[in-house]
Design an enzyme around this catalytic site. Structure first.
Site, mmCIF file in Angstrom:
data_model
loop_
_atom_site.group_PDB
_atom_site.id
_atom_site.type_symbol
_atom_site.label_atom_id
_atom_site.label_comp_id
_atom_site.label_asym_id
_atom_site.label_seq_id
_atom_site.Cartn_x
_atom_site.Cartn_y
_atom_site.Cartn_z
ATOM 1 N N CYS A 126 -15.566 -21.410 11.771
ATOM 2 C CA CYS A 126 -16.775 -22.857 11.413
ATOM 3 C C CYS A 126 -15.786 -23.903 12.467
ATOM 4 O O CYS A 126 -16.728 -25.518 11.782
ATOM 5 C CB CYS A 126 -16.625 -23.293 9.692
ATOM 6 S SG CYS A 126 -14.983 -24.016 9.377
ATOM 7 N N CYS A 180 -9.180 -22.978 4.690
ATOM 8 C CA CYS A 180 -10.456 -23.612 5.197
ATOM 9 C C CYS A 180 -11.262 -24.603 4.416
ATOM 10 O O CYS A 180 -11.148 -23.872 3.385
ATOM 11 C CB CYS A 180 -11.526 -22.982 5.959
ATOM 12 S SG CYS A 180 -13.266 -23.448 6.211
ATOM 13 N N LYS A 197 15.206 13.485 -1.825
ATOM 14 C CA LYS A 197 16.144 12.172 -2.108
ATOM 15 C C LYS A 197 14.826 10.657 -1.969
ATOM 16 O O LYS A 197 14.448 10.274 -1.931
ATOM 17 C CB LYS A 197 16.610 12.238 -0.091
ATOM 18 C CG LYS A 197 17.686 10.978 -0.125
ATOM 19 C CD LYS A 197 18.300 11.312 1.647
ATOM 20 C CE LYS A 197 19.567 10.253 2.098
ATOM 21 N NZ LYS A 197 18.813 9.129 1.623
ATOM 22 N N TYR A 227 21.519 12.360 -10.288
ATOM 23 C CA TYR A 227 21.768 14.047 -9.513
ATOM 24 C C TYR A 227 22.780 14.351 -9.609
ATOM 25 O O TYR A 227 23.400 15.239 -8.493
ATOM 26 C CB TYR A 227 20.984 13.416 -8.432
ATOM 27 C CG TYR A 227 21.806 12.176 -7.214
ATOM 28 C CD1 TYR A 227 23.088 12.359 -7.072
ATOM 29 C CD2 TYR A 227 20.661 11.189 -7.261
ATOM 30 C CE1 TYR A 227 23.306 11.259 -6.323
ATOM 31 C CE2 TYR A 227 21.491 9.857 -6.260
ATOM 32 C CZ TYR A 227 22.454 10.096 -6.345
ATOM 33 O OH TYR A 227 23.113 9.120 -5.572
ATOM 34 N N ASP A 248 14.489 7.010 -2.839
ATOM 35 C CA ASP A 248 15.091 5.547 -1.713
ATOM 36 C C ASP A 248 14.903 5.492 -2.760
ATOM 37 O O ASP A 248 13.843 3.818 -3.192
ATOM 38 C CB ASP A 248 13.596 5.735 -0.479
ATOM 39 C CG ASP A 248 14.196 4.521 0.158
ATOM 40 O OD1 ASP A 248 15.124 4.431 0.359
ATOM 41 O OD2 ASP A 248 13.135 4.460 0.896
ATOM 42 N N CYS A 303 -18.525 -22.247 5.347
ATOM 43 C CA CYS A 303 -17.575 -21.548 6.231
ATOM 44 C C CYS A 303 -18.544 -20.059 6.496
ATOM 45 O O CYS A 303 -18.448 -19.640 4.975
ATOM 46 C CB CYS A 303 -16.515 -21.788 6.379
ATOM 47 S SG CYS A 303 -16.050 -20.401 7.547
ATOM 48 N N GLU A 344 16.652 19.183 -3.305
ATOM 49 C CA GLU A 344 16.622 17.721 -4.701
ATOM 50 C C GLU A 344 15.702 16.580 -3.411
ATOM 51 O O GLU A 344 15.681 16.542 -2.467
ATOM 52 C CB GLU A 344 17.496 17.328 -4.568
ATOM 53 C CG GLU A 344 18.207 18.063 -5.471
ATOM 54 C CD GLU A 344 19.732 17.389 -6.628
ATOM 55 O OE1 GLU A 344 19.681 15.936 -6.365
ATOM 56 O OE2 GLU A 344 20.361 18.027 -6.967
ATOM 57 N N CYS A 350 -10.398 -24.326 11.449
ATOM 58 C CA CYS A 350 -10.879 -22.926 10.996
ATOM 59 C C CYS A 350 -11.524 -22.298 12.151
ATOM 60 O O CYS A 350 -12.540 -22.440 13.159
ATOM 61 C CB CYS A 350 -12.160 -23.342 9.968
ATOM 62 S SG CYS A 350 -12.634 -21.518 9.420
ATOM 63 N N LYS A 388 16.585 13.755 7.265
ATOM 64 C CA LYS A 388 15.632 12.264 7.162
ATOM 65 C C LYS A 388 13.745 13.042 7.620
ATOM 66 O O LYS A 388 14.171 13.672 7.958
ATOM 67 C CB LYS A 388 16.849 11.610 7.503
ATOM 68 C CG LYS A 388 17.834 10.981 6.626
ATOM 69 C CD LYS A 388 17.289 10.399 5.947
ATOM 70 C CE LYS A 388 18.175 8.739 5.266
ATOM 71 N NZ LYS A 388 18.411 8.145 6.174
HETATM 72 S S1 IVH Z 1 23.685 12.659 -3.633
HETATM 73 C C1 IVH Z 1 28.091 13.662 -3.274
HETATM 74 N N1 IVH Z 1 21.597 13.279 -4.751
HETATM 75 O O1 IVH Z 1 21.565 9.426 -0.921
HETATM 76 C C2 IVH Z 1 27.046 13.384 -3.392
HETATM 77 N N2 IVH Z 1 22.116 11.326 -2.984
HETATM 78 O O2 IVH Z 1 22.391 9.228 2.035
HETATM 79 C C3 IVH Z 1 26.395 12.363 -2.467
HETATM 80 N N3 IVH Z 1 20.982 10.309 -3.054
HETATM 81 O O3 IVH Z 1 23.588 7.004 -1.615
HETATM 82 C C4 IVH Z 1 24.870 11.603 -3.362
HETATM 83 N N4 IVH Z 1 18.751 11.468 -3.126
HETATM 84 O O4 IVH Z 1 22.062 6.736 -3.136
HETATM 85 C C5 IVH Z 1 22.195 12.536 -3.423
HETATM 86 N N5 IVH Z 1 18.817 14.016 -5.058
HETATM 87 C C6 IVH Z 1 19.453 13.008 -4.256
HETATM 88 C C7 IVH Z 1 19.903 12.076 -3.709
HETATM 89 C C8 IVH Z 1 20.835 11.186 -3.484
HETATM 90 C C9 IVH Z 1 19.133 9.226 -3.860
HETATM 91 C C10 IVH Z 1 20.474 8.957 -2.044
HETATM 92 C C11 IVH Z 1 22.270 7.970 -3.024
HETATM 93 C C12 IVH Z 1 23.472 8.653 -1.692
HETATM 94 C C13 IVH Z 1 22.150 8.331 -0.326
HETATM 95 C C14 IVH Z 1 23.452 8.681 0.655
#
Ligand code: IVH
Length: 662
Positions: A406, A421, A116, A223, A118, A426, A114, A403, A309
């Site tokens: 000028c 300015c 991740k 998720y 942010d 200028c 999946e 400035c 990551k």
């Molecule tokens: S699973 C036990 N799936 O990542 C399940 N987390 O570093 C734990 N996050 O606190 C989370 N996308 O905020 C999961 N597809 C995804 C995610 C995800 C973002 C975040 C989530 C978690 C953090 C952990």
């Protein structure tokens, strides 16, 4: 209608609306026209008004409302929200796979990969199908009850079709485009900008007044859910909760073995910039639920999942110097000159420091090691100073007293963040104004770009935009990199701009806060730019769509003799400053259009120009006065607002049909 009938009708309408919200917000596949949806919504509102005792907190009409809170209540999660162990590189990923294989005694594992997101982790608790509590993750054990704010997210169902008890978890995020727009709005209102979409999402969820949250187009991807006895895999669980009404990420994939996982990771590393939202990695999860159980968890994280990551779109570098830039409106912006550093595919040499207060707040000095970041913005930002790397030789930055271009006086109005300015002559400002005037959406003088504008001003050939019309070919030929032909091109493109519509001239003047659409709106009410010379604020604010700040700026601009003379000189040079007698029919006269999302066949400026040509008015914000919202792909918050206000929503194809039939 008696109370019993009313209750039945409310139930029926709510169900229908919930269903269409699901199709629209979670699946992105609406099945009914907006007008039909609005009708259902209005019917429900009317009945609820007549029978207020039947109003339920999970009614689709109750997404925004309630009094602002004094503080958030703590919410203790029934089961802790775990975190994830990170795999920072391929080796650590292979280690994870090895541990899983050994733990399960299997040669090859089926994983679910999946994105991740942010954003911010939240938990949604449903009892008998009703959303009871929405909370933040907090420290995993205790979070905050932010139900009122989460209810404003339209892809979160308030009521499920089935009366189930369920907890789901997901990530709330703010799409890039909305983040950039939000920051632009904040800048215009002199509010501090958010550093990245994640902070913006967090700030939005932390509002005590849910009406503010409702204005931020937050979204969610779910998720995780507690399992259902019949479900065997994580992927099936996701399908199951999708059917229940939740929004799940469509890029999720089942991968057979770690090699496929590696491919998935690689694919998104290069493609992540194409997504409409920010991700910071990939989450790899063992698909089989019995296997998950077998592997168990540590106090912190499950053993069946890992977060791979991506290297952050941040980098550490050194500030070699801080110089200030002078903009078109005289705004003085400190800019960090950096030791070049590679960041998200480009070499970064500069980062904006925004203004004096920002430099102070972040404690930035020349010579500092800093973290720079690109978060959906073209110009990178300095996130913070790496204080550990200080040697004591760093130098404090001071705003110049004069400035730098000028030598003129600088002025910072009380309560404002920007120092300016104040010398309108200028050269930095003159160059900025020339570029604004020559820009594509203004006079479209394509042969004058930054290099030429700079030379023209520095050599004192041009001191304002009116001088462009008396340019002499010989003068241009004398400049660097110009020959007879190229000089003639400049003269021709200047000449060719004279009959541009008067709203483009108005925009080209570069009045503060007068963007393209505001200029067009003003021009629709004033047939001659000279009529603006003695304009007063209140006359402008009578125009729907013009606020007091814009009006003041316009009044201030035209009250100055220099600016009046400039317009007179443009007129004398043959530049059109009057509304054209409508060329051809004006079938869209009086009609306001707002565009949202991506258009396929034409660009947004082109579409707006077509509207203008047919007498209509394109605007950037939706209000009750909007006649049409044209929704392209992945439309933003404007669409939601249009629906709330009952504004007609049309597709790009319908828009083109309107154009064709005119
Ligand atoms: S699973 C036990 N799936 O990542 C399940 N987390 O570093 C734990 N996050 O606190 C989370 N996308 O905020 C999961 N597809 C995804 C995610 C995800 C973002 C975040 C989530 C978690 C953090 C952990």
């Amino acid at each position: 209608m008696d109370k019993k009938q009313a209750k039945q009708e409310i139930d029926k309408l709510s169900k229908k609306i919930n269903h269409h919200d699901y199709l629209y917000y979670a699946l992105d596949k609406p099945e009914i026209a907006d007008a039909q949806y609005d009708k259902l919504f209005r019917q429900l509102k009317d009945i609820e008004k007549e029978f207020p005792e039947l109003l339920s907190p999970d009614s689709p009409t109750q997404r925004v409302g309630g009094q602002p809170l004094k503080s958030f209540k703590t919410y203790t999660h029934k089961k802790p929200l775990l975190s994830l162990d990170n795999a920072m590189n391929e080796e650590e990923l292979l280690d994870f796979d090895r541990r899983v294989r050994e733990g399960l005694d299997k040669a090859k594992i089926e994983y679910v990969c999946e994105l991740k997101m942010d954003g911010l982790a939240v938990a949604l608790v449903y009892e008998k199908g009703q959303l009871k509590i929405g909370s933040t993750r907090g420290d995993g054990v205790n979070g905050e009850d932010i139900t009122q704010n989460l209810k404003t997210i339209r892809s979160i169902p308030l009521k499920l079709d089935k009366e189930v008890n369920l907890e789901v978890r997901g990530e709330v995020y703010l799409p890039y485009d909305d983040f950039i727009k939000l920051n632009e709005e904040r800048e215009a209102e002199d509010e501090p900008k958010f550093a990245n979409p994640r902070n913006a999402a967090a700030g939005s969820l932390r509002q005590l007044d849910s009406k503010i949250t409702a204005k931020r187009p937050l979204d969610i991807y779910v998720y995780y859910a507690e399992t259902h006895p019949k479900l065997k895999t994580h992927f099936e669980t996701l399908e199951h909760i999708k059917k229940l009404g939740f929004k799940t990420n469509p890029n999720t994939k089942v991968c057979h073995g770690i090699e496929e996982v590696k491919k998935y990771i690689k694919h998104w590393e290069t493609n992540r910039e194409k997504l409409k939202y920010e991700i910071d990695g990939i989450v790899v999860k063992v698909n089989n639920l019995a296997d998950q159980e077998k592997l168990g968890k540590t106090a912190r994280a499950p053993r069946w999942a890992a977060a791979f990551k991506y290297p952050p779109m941040q980098a550490v570098t050194v500030i070699q110097d801080i110089k200030v830039q002078v903009g078109r409106t005289g705004a003085i912006t400190p800019v960090a000159h950096l030791k070049p550093v590679h960041l998200a595919g480009v070499t970064v040499k500069r980062a904006t420091l925004h203004n004096e207060d920002e430099v102070k707040r972040k404690g930035i000095k020349v010579g500092d090691h800093v973290i720079v970041q690109r978060a959906g913005e073209v110009i990178p930002e300095v996130v913070k100073v790496v204080k550990d790397k200080r040697t004591g030789h760093e130098k404090e930055f001071h705003m110049p007293k004069k400035c730098p271009v000028c030598g003129g006086e600088l002025y910072r109005p009380e309560g404002e963040a920007i120092t300016r300015c104040i010398n309108a002559r200028c050269s930095a400002q003159v160059i900025g104004r020339i570029l604004q005037f020559c820009g594509r959406e203004a006079m479209d003088i394509e042969h004058i770009g930054p290099a030429l504008a700079e030379q023209l001003v520095e050599k004192k050939i041009v001191k304002d935009v009116a001088d462009l019309y008396s340019l002499d070919k010989k003068d241009i030929q004398k400049l660097e990199r110009f020959a007879e032909k190229s000089a003639q091109n400049v003269i021709d493109s200047v000449r060719g701009s004279k009959d541009k519509a008067h709203d483009r001239v108005l925009f080209g003047l570069g009045i503060r806060m007068v963007g393209r659409n505001v200029a067009s709106l003003i021009a629709q009410h004033f047939d001659n730019l000279e009529d603006l010379f003695d304009i007063k604020t209140d006359k402008l604010t009578h125009i729907v769509g013009i606020g007091p700040k814009v009006a003041q700026s316009v009044e201030h601009f035209f009250a100055q003799k220099d600016n009046q003379q400039l317009v007179e000189r443009l007129k004398k040079a043959g530049v059109n400053i009057k509304a054209a007698k409508a060329k051809g029919p004006q079938p869209l006269k009086g009609k306001t259009f707002v565009f949202t999302g991506g258009l396929e066949k034409i660009t947004r400026p082109e579409a707006e120009e077509l509207v203008r040509q047919l007498g209509g008015h394109p605007s950037s914000s939706v209000s009750k006065q909007t006649d049409y919202v044209v929704a392209g792909s992945e439309p933003g918050s404007k669409l939601e607002k249009a629906r709330k206000l009952g504004v007609k929503i049309i597709s790009e194809a319908q828009f083109r049909k309107i154009l064709r039939s005119t």
